[in-house]
Design a protein around this motif. Structure first.
Motif, PDB file in Angstrom:
ATOM      1  N   SER A   1     119.760  92.220   9.388  1.00  0.00           N
ATOM      2  CA  SER A   1     121.141  91.756   9.548  1.00  0.00           C
ATOM      3  C   SER A   1     122.112  92.912   9.681  1.00  0.00           C
ATOM      4  CB  SER A   1     121.564  90.914   8.344  1.00  0.00           C
ATOM      5  OG  SER A   1     121.267  89.587   8.553  1.00  0.00           O
ATOM      6  N   THR A   2     121.874  93.980   8.946  1.00  0.00           N
ATOM      7  CA  THR A   2     122.799  95.109   9.030  1.00  0.00           C
ATOM      8  C   THR A   2     122.753  95.770  10.402  1.00  0.00           C
ATOM      9  OG1 THR A   2     121.251  96.738   8.106  1.00  0.00           O
ATOM     10  CG2 THR A   2     122.686  95.577   6.548  1.00  0.00           C
TER      11      THR A   2
ATOM     12  N   LYS B   1     124.477 100.472   4.462  1.00  0.00           N
ATOM     13  CA  LYS B   1     124.419 100.523   5.925  1.00  0.00           C
ATOM     14  C   LYS B   1     125.224 101.690   6.504  1.00  0.00           C
ATOM     15  CE  LYS B   1     127.970  97.317   7.457  1.00  0.00           C
ATOM     16  NZ  LYS B   1     128.235  96.162   8.286  1.00  0.00           N
TER      17      LYS B   1
ATOM     18  N   ALA C   1     117.923  91.181   5.093  1.00  0.00           N
ATOM     19  CA  ALA C   1     119.186  91.905   4.906  1.00  0.00           C
ATOM     20  C   ALA C   1     119.222  93.162   5.777  1.00  0.00           C
ATOM     21  CB  ALA C   1     119.379  92.267   3.438  1.00  0.00           C
TER      22      ALA C   1
ATOM     23  N   TYR D   1     119.718  90.072  -6.056  1.00  0.00           N
ATOM     24  CA  TYR D   1     120.940  90.705  -5.569  1.00  0.00           C
ATOM     25  C   TYR D   1     120.674  92.141  -5.123  1.00  0.00           C
ATOM     26  CZ  TYR D   1     123.329  86.547  -7.025  1.00  0.00           C
ATOM     27  OH  TYR D   1     123.726  85.246  -7.125  1.00  0.00           O
TER      28      TYR D   1
ATOM     29  N   MET E   1     120.044  92.733  -1.405  1.00  0.00           N
ATOM     30  CA  MET E   1     121.183  92.870  -0.490  1.00  0.00           C
ATOM     31  C   MET E   1     121.686  94.309  -0.425  1.00  0.00           C
ATOM     32  SD  MET E   1     121.226  89.939   0.740  1.00  0.00           S
ATOM     33  CE  MET E   1     122.699  89.722   1.686  1.00  0.00           C
TER      34      MET E   1
ATOM     35  N   THR F   1     120.584  83.796   0.389  1.00  0.00           N
ATOM     36  CA  THR F   1     120.133  84.776  -0.597  1.00  0.00           C
ATOM     37  C   THR F   1     120.981  84.769  -1.860  1.00  0.00           C
ATOM     38  OG1 THR F   1     119.337  86.178   1.173  1.00  0.00           O
ATOM     39  CG2 THR F   1     119.639  87.215  -0.950  1.00  0.00           C
TER      40      THR F   1
ATOM     41  N   TRP G   1     123.155  96.136   2.725  1.00  0.00           N
ATOM     42  CA  TRP G   1     124.558  95.961   3.107  1.00  0.00           C
ATOM     43  C   TRP G   1     125.424  97.048   2.492  1.00  0.00           C
ATOM     44  CZ3 TRP G   1     126.388  93.272   6.928  1.00  0.00           C
ATOM     45  CH2 TRP G   1     125.599  92.253   7.455  1.00  0.00           C
TER      46      TRP G   1
ATOM     47  N   ILE H   1     121.952  84.068   6.106  1.00  0.00           N
ATOM     48  CA  ILE H   1     121.105  84.895   5.245  1.00  0.00           C
ATOM     49  C   ILE H   1     121.821  85.217   3.937  1.00  0.00           C
ATOM     50  CG2 ILE H   1     120.005  87.161   5.035  1.00  0.00           C
ATOM     51  CD1 ILE H   1     119.528  86.916   8.122  1.00  0.00           C
ATOM     52  N   GLY H   2     123.083  85.594   4.022  1.00  0.00           N
ATOM     53  CA  GLY H   2     123.849  85.899   2.817  1.00  0.00           C
ATOM     54  C   GLY H   2     123.995  84.700   1.898  1.00  0.00           C
TER      55      GLY H   2
ATOM     56  N   GLN I   1     123.902  86.027  10.158  1.00  0.00           N
ATOM     57  CA  GLN I   1     123.976  86.925   8.999  1.00  0.00           C
ATOM     58  C   GLN I   1     124.601  86.219   7.804  1.00  0.00           C
ATOM     59  OE1 GLN I   1     126.248  90.240  10.545  1.00  0.00           O
ATOM     60  NE2 GLN I   1     128.012  89.708   9.329  1.00  0.00           N
TER      61      GLN I   1
END
Length: 183
Positions: free
Chosen positions: A126-127, A65, A123, A56, A59, A34, A62, A30-31, A27
């Motif tokens: 990932s969450t 979530k 994203a 941005y 994302m 990105t 995130w 990825i952050g 994760q």
């Protein structure tokens, strides 16, 4: 009203920590990719800062979530404890891997929209993995072992920074060349 959590046999500490290290590293890759990598590459290609700023927004999962974390937690806590964790984490990580592979083989020259949607999907996946891994950490790590969970989270972030930096350094021609075509 409240669902009863299924009691599971104790997961060995090393397995819990390996799961955490893997998820948190991916994760963070990825952050970093990105929020730092893509903007740098796009800017070197002459893309406007307005367009780069739109990444941005990708994302946003995130920030939102909290909206689906109760659903993920409810699923994580029911049925067979390990299969629920494993199903969510492995599904999210597999989808992340497939998406990254697709991104790697895809010519980003196709469209800005395609790149944006790909990052948004990364994203979002990932969450799901993050919510499940955090729940696993809370359930499985004793008070005395939580420091190891923190090490996995922070350590994964630093490993991800190194991986992304190495990739960008190589991709951009060892620090001085032109970035690969990404738009």
């Amino acid at each position: 009203m409240f669902e009863k959590a299924v009691t599971a046999p104790k997961l060995p500490l090393r397995h819990t920590l390996l799961i955490m290290a893997g998820v948190y590293t991916i994760q963070s890759v990825i952050g970093m990719f990105t929020l730092q990598g893509i903007p740098a590459v796009l800017r070197s290609e002459g893309v406007s800062t307005y367009s780069i700023g739109l990444f941005y927004v990708a994302m946003l999962p995130w920030a939102l979530k909290f909206a689906w974390s109760p659903i993920v937690e409810r699923y994580r806590k029911r049925s067979n404890y390990y299969s629920a964790h494993g199903h969510i984490i492995l599904s999210a990580q597999a989808l992340i891997l497939l998406t990254l592979l697709g991104l790697y083989f895809m010519s980003i020259n196709h469209s800005f929209f395609t790149l944006f949607c790909t990052i948004l999907l990364l994203a979002l996946c990932s969450t799901f993995a993050d919510i499940t891994t955090d729940g696993l950490a809370v359930d499985r790590l004793t008070h005395n072992n939580r420091r190891y969970g923190n090490i996995m989270q922070v350590g994964g972030s630093y490993v991800a920074r190194l991986l992304v930096a190495a990739y960008l350094y190589t991709a951009m021609g060892s620090g001085g060349g032109k970035a690969p075509s990404c738009y």
